[in-house]
Design a protein around this motif. Structure first.
Motif, PDB file in Angstrom:
ATOM      1  N   LYS A 282       0.927  -1.194  -0.140  1.00 43.59           N
ATOM      2  CA  LYS A 282       0.059  -0.097  -0.036  1.00 43.59           C
ATOM      3  C   LYS A 282       0.874   1.166  -0.199  1.00 43.59           C
ATOM      4  N   LYS A 283       2.039   1.395  -0.605  1.00 44.12           N
ATOM      5  CA  LYS A 283       2.945   2.342  -0.726  1.00 44.12           C
ATOM      6  C   LYS A 283       2.526   3.324  -1.713  1.00 44.12           C
ATOM      7  N   PHE A 284       3.090   4.598  -1.652  1.00 45.98           N
ATOM      8  CA  PHE A 284       2.840   5.848  -2.907  1.00 45.98           C
ATOM      9  C   PHE A 284       4.390   5.614  -3.159  1.00 45.98           C
TER      10      PHE A 284
ATOM     11  N   SER B 155       4.841   3.749 -21.973  1.00 45.25           N
ATOM     12  CA  SER B 155       4.470   2.322 -22.410  1.00 45.25           C
ATOM     13  C   SER B 155       4.534   1.281 -21.153  1.00 45.25           C
ATOM     14  N   THR B 156       5.580   1.630 -20.273  1.00 45.75           N
ATOM     15  CA  THR B 156       5.864   0.892 -19.041  1.00 45.75           C
ATOM     16  C   THR B 156       4.511   0.904 -18.097  1.00 45.75           C
ATOM     17  N   LEU B 157       3.848   2.260 -17.921  1.00 47.85           N
ATOM     18  CA  LEU B 157       2.744   2.376 -16.994  1.00 47.85           C
ATOM     19  C   LEU B 157       1.522   1.544 -17.538  1.00 47.85           C
ATOM     20  N   LEU B 158       1.336   1.658 -18.940  1.00 48.13           N
ATOM     21  CA  LEU B 158       0.540   1.014 -19.391  1.00 48.13           C
ATOM     22  C   LEU B 158       0.377  -0.457 -19.353  1.00 48.13           C
TER      23      LEU B 158
ATOM     24  N   ILE C 109      -7.354  -0.167  -5.512  1.00 51.52           N
ATOM     25  CA  ILE C 109      -7.030   0.641  -6.740  1.00 51.52           C
ATOM     26  C   ILE C 109      -5.747   0.970  -6.565  1.00 51.52           C
ATOM     27  N   VAL C 110      -5.178   0.868  -7.756  1.00 48.43           N
ATOM     28  CA  VAL C 110      -3.738   1.181  -7.968  1.00 48.43           C
ATOM     29  C   VAL C 110      -4.020   2.328  -8.991  1.00 48.43           C
ATOM     30  N   LEU C 111      -3.388   3.782  -8.940  1.00 48.80           N
ATOM     31  CA  LEU C 111      -3.581   4.824  -9.701  1.00 48.80           C
ATOM     32  C   LEU C 111      -2.303   5.137 -10.117  1.00 48.80           C
ATOM     33  N   MET C 112      -2.043   5.463 -11.440  1.00 53.12           N
ATOM     34  CA  MET C 112      -0.642   5.665 -12.225  1.00 53.12           C
ATOM     35  C   MET C 112      -0.906   7.212 -12.618  1.00 53.12           C
ATOM     36  N   ILE C 113      -0.129   8.274 -12.353  1.00 50.56           N
ATOM     37  CA  ILE C 113      -0.406   9.585 -12.754  1.00 50.56           C
ATOM     38  C   ILE C 113       0.879   9.817 -13.551  1.00 50.56           C
ATOM     39  N   ASP C 114       0.778   9.893 -14.755  1.00 54.88           N
ATOM     40  CA  ASP C 114       1.806  10.380 -15.724  1.00 54.88           C
ATOM     41  C   ASP C 114       2.058  11.825 -15.962  1.00 54.88           C
TER      42      ASP C 114
ATOM     43  N   SER D  90      -2.490   2.263  -3.853  1.00 56.25           N
ATOM     44  CA  SER D  90      -1.442   2.812  -4.198  1.00 56.25           C
ATOM     45  C   SER D  90      -1.381   3.739  -5.350  1.00 56.25           C
ATOM     46  N   VAL D  91      -0.239   4.447  -5.251  1.00 55.31           N
ATOM     47  CA  VAL D  91      -0.105   5.736  -6.240  1.00 55.31           C
ATOM     48  C   VAL D  91       1.244   5.789  -6.790  1.00 55.31           C
ATOM     49  N   ILE D  92       1.421   5.677  -8.103  1.00 53.54           N
ATOM     50  CA  ILE D  92       2.678   5.802  -8.737  1.00 53.54           C
ATOM     51  C   ILE D  92       2.775   7.151  -9.557  1.00 53.54           C
TER      52      ILE D  92
END
Length: 534
Positions: free
Chosen positions: A37-39, A52-55, A140-145, A177-179
Motif C-alpha cells: 500500500k505504498k505511494f 509504455s511501461t505504465l500502460l 485501486i492502483v492509480l498511475m499518474i503520468d 497505491s499511487v505511482i
C-alpha cells in the motif's frame, strides 16, 4: 502495415519493434510496493518508455484479478499553471475520461458537480478517489503520468490531496497505491507558489516510499530490437555497427529507435530489404539524425538553457580539472534528465556519444549560422582541408571578435571552445564530420575531423583525419604545452590521424593579444604537431 521502429508515443506491440516493457522494470519490487500500500515515484528521462511501461503495468494488474489499475496523464493541466481551479478541472477531466474509456466506469462524470460544489478545487480530487475506493470491489492502483509537467499551486494541490488521502487511511477509504511518473524525482520539484514561496516536491509529498529509476536498454536488448527487423524483413545489419550504436546511444530508447528508422526507412535505398545495413550507412544515418535537430534533440537543447544544467555541463565543455565545485543536487537533477551518467567511482560524463555531439552544436548553433566562411576557400587542389590556413583564419577571427562573440554564449566559460567548434562546423558541414570528446578531469577537448578526399566515394574512399586538442592555459605555458603535446599525440594514435594540432586559449584578461596570438611547430616522439596560441 508491417512493424517498424517507433519514434513517437507509446509502444504498440502489434505495430512496433519493441522490448517487452515489463522486462525493463523490477516487477517483484514494484508489486511488493503495491501490495504494501505504498505511494512511490517512477522517473526516467523523456522518451525512455515510461508511458509504455505504465500502460503495461496497468494491463498486468487488471488482468491479475487482484486490483483495479488506472493510468491517467495530467499534462493538459500544465497550461493552468498556478490557477488551481482550472488545473484541477483538467486533472479531474483526465481522471474521468480515463476511467470511462479504460475501465468503462462513468462514476467521475456522474459525481462531478456534487463533489466540486462540496469540496472545491483543493479537495475534489481526494474526495473523488475516496468515494471510488469505498465503492470499488478491489483495491485501486492509480498511475499518474507527467506529474512534473504541472506548475505552481496546481502541482502543490495535487500532491497535498494525495498526501491527505494517504495519511487518512484506513479510517477514510482511499486508493491502495499511487505511482507518480515524470522526468524528475519528486525531490527535484521546485514549486513557485502564487505567494512567491518555493516549496520542494519532497515537502509537499513526504509520503513517498521509494523512487524507482527506469533505465535505458541494455546492449543485448538493443541488438534484440534490431534483430526483430531482420526477422520480419530479412534485412541484415552488419555486425560492426552494434559497437558504434552502443557508444552513440548507450541504449537510450528514442535514439535507438530513431537510428533504426533512419537506417531502414528514411534512407530510401534501404527500403529494398535486400540492401545490407553497413557501418558507413550507419554513420551517415547518425549524422543525418544529429543534423535534423528533431523534437527529442530540440528538447535536450532547451534543457541546456537552465541554470542548474549549465552549472554541470559548462565545466565539462571547458575541460575543468574536477567536479569539486559542483552542487550534488544539480548533478542528480541533470542525471535525472538523462544528460549525464555517473560511473561507480563517481566520474561524470555525457550520457552517450550523440548527446556529446549535439550539446556543443546546439550551444553554438546561432554563431555557426552567423559566421560567413566559404568552405571552398580552405580546400587544396587535391581536396584536402588546409588546416593551417583554416586555423590562421580562425586565429585572426578570434582576435578581432572574441570579446563581442563570446558574450553571445550562455556558456561563457566554455565560449572559446564553442566558438572554434562553430567555426569548424561551418566549414566541415556538408562534406565531413567532427567527432568530439570532452568531460570533467580531461583538461582538454578532443576533436577529430574526418574529410573524404573523393566526393563520389565519400567515406568509402580515402579520408583525411585531423586531430585538434583544445586546452586552456594553466600552470604556465611550458607545463601546458608539454601536457598538451602528449595528449595530442596520444589522441592521434588512438584515431589513426596523421595531422595533429594543439590550440591553447589564454583567458588572462591582462595578457595582450600580441602575447596571446602565436603559432609554432613542436615535435613529440617524432611526430610534428602544429601549435596555435589564442
Amino acid at each position: 502495415m508491417s512493424r517498424h521502429f517507433n519514434t513517437t508515443g507509446p509502444v504498440i506491440a502489434s505495430e512496433h519493434y519493441c522490448i517487452d516493457p515489463m522486462q525493463r522494470m523490477d516487477w517483484d519490487e514494484i508489486s511488493s510496493l503495491i501490495d504494501a500500500k505504498k505511494f512511490f515515484v517512477l522517473h526516467a528521462p523523456r522518451q525512455t518508455g515510461k508511458t509504455s511501461t505504465l500502460l503495461a503495468m496497468t494491463d498486468t494488474l487488471n488482468q491479475s484479478g487482484e486490483y483495479i489499475a488506472l493510468y491517467i496523464n495530467v499534462e493538459s493541466a500544465q497550461a493552468a499553471r498556478g490557477d488551481v481551479s482550472l488545473g484541477m478541472r483538467a486533472i479531474w477531466g483526465a481522471l474521468a475520461d480515463s476511467a470511462y474509456y479504460r475501465l468503462h466506469n462513468d462514476c467521475f462524470n456522474q459525481w462531478r458537480e456534487e463533489l466540486w460544489e462540496k469540496h472545491g478545487a483543493t479537495g475534489v480530487f481526494k474526495a473523488g478517489l475516496s468515494r471510488w475506493a469505498q465503492q470499488a470491489a478491489l483495491p485501486i492502483v492509480l498511475m499518474i503520468d507527467e506529474v512534473d509537467a504541472l506548475v505552481g499551486d496546481t502541482l502543490i494541490s495535487l500532491l497535498r490531496q494525495l498526501r491527505e488521502g494517504y495519511i487518512g487511511r484506513p479510517g477514510v477509504p482511499f486508493v491502495q497505491s499511487v505511482i507518480l511518473c515524470g522526468v524528475r524525482d519528486v525531490r527535484d520539484y521546485r514549486i513557485h507558489t502564487s505567494h512567491h514561496e518555493i516549496i520542494t516536491g519532497g515537502s509537499a509529498f513526504n509520503v513517498k516510499a521509494k523512487s524507482l529509476v527506469m533505465g535505458s536498454l541494455s546492449r543485448a536488448e538493443v541488438e534484440a530490437l534490431y534483430a526483430q527487423h531482420t526477422a520480419a524483413t530479412g534485412q541484415v545489419f552488419c555486425s560492426e555497427i552494434f559497437a558504434e550504436l552502443w557508444e552513440d546511444t548507450h541504449g537510450q530508447p528514442w535514439l535507438v529507435n530513431a537510428l533504426g528508422n533512419e537506417l531502414t526507412w528514411e534512407d530510401k535505398t534501404a527500403r529494398d530489404r535486400t540492401t545490407p545495413i553497413t557501418l558507413e550507412r550507419y554513420r551517415a544515418a547518425r549524422e543525418r539524425l544529429i543534423y535534423s535537430r528533431t523534437t527529442h534533440l530540440a528538447q535536450l537543447s532547451d534543457k541546456l538553457k537552465e541554470a542548474r544544467v549549465r552549472s554541470v555541463i559548462e565545466p565539462m565543455l571547458k575541460g575543468a580539472d574536477s567536479d569539486q565545485s559542483l552542487n550534488p543536487d544539480d548533478v542528480e537533477y541533470v542525471q535525472d534528465l538523462g544528460l549525464i551518467e555517473r560511473a561507480r567511482n563517481g566520474a561524470i560524463s555525457i550520457t552517450n556519444r550523440i548527446y556529446q555531439e549535439v550539446i556543443p552544436r546546439e550551444l553554438s548553433w546561432g554563431s555557426q549560422m552567423a559566421i560567413t566562411q566559404n568552405q571552398a576557400w580552405y580546400l587544396t587542389a587535391q581536396r584536402h582541408v588546409d588546416m593551417p590556413k583554416l586555423l590562421n583564419a580562425f586565429q585572426q577571427f578570434f582576435r578581432e571578435n572574441a570579446e563581442s562573440w563570446l558574450e553571445r554564449f550562455d556558456y561563457k566559460e566554455a565560449g572559446p571552445q564553442l566558438l572554434l567548434q562553430a567555426f569548424l562546423q561551418r566549414i566541415i558541414n556538408g562534406g565531413g564530420r567532427i567527432n568530439r570528446e570532452y568531460g570533467l578531469g580531461r583538461k582538454r577537448t578532443d576533436l577529430l575531423i574526418e574529410w573524404p578526399l573523393d566526393e563520389e566515394q565519400g567515406f568509402y574512399g580515402e579520408v583525411q583525419r585531423v586531430v585538434l586538442e583544445l586546452k586552456l592555459l594553466h600552470k604556465g605555458l611550458p607545463a601546458t604545452l608539454a601536457e598538451g603535446l602528449e595528449q595530442t599525440a596520444g589522441y592521434a594514435d588512438q584515431c589513426g590521424a596523421q595531422e595533429m594540432y594543439l590550440i591553447i586559449f589564454d583567458r588572462n584578461p591582462n595578457t595582450s593579444w600580441e602575447d596571446k596570438v602565436w603559432q609554432r611547430q613542436e615535435s613529440w616522439q617524432e611526430r610534428i604537431i602544429g601549435v596555435w596560441g589564442m
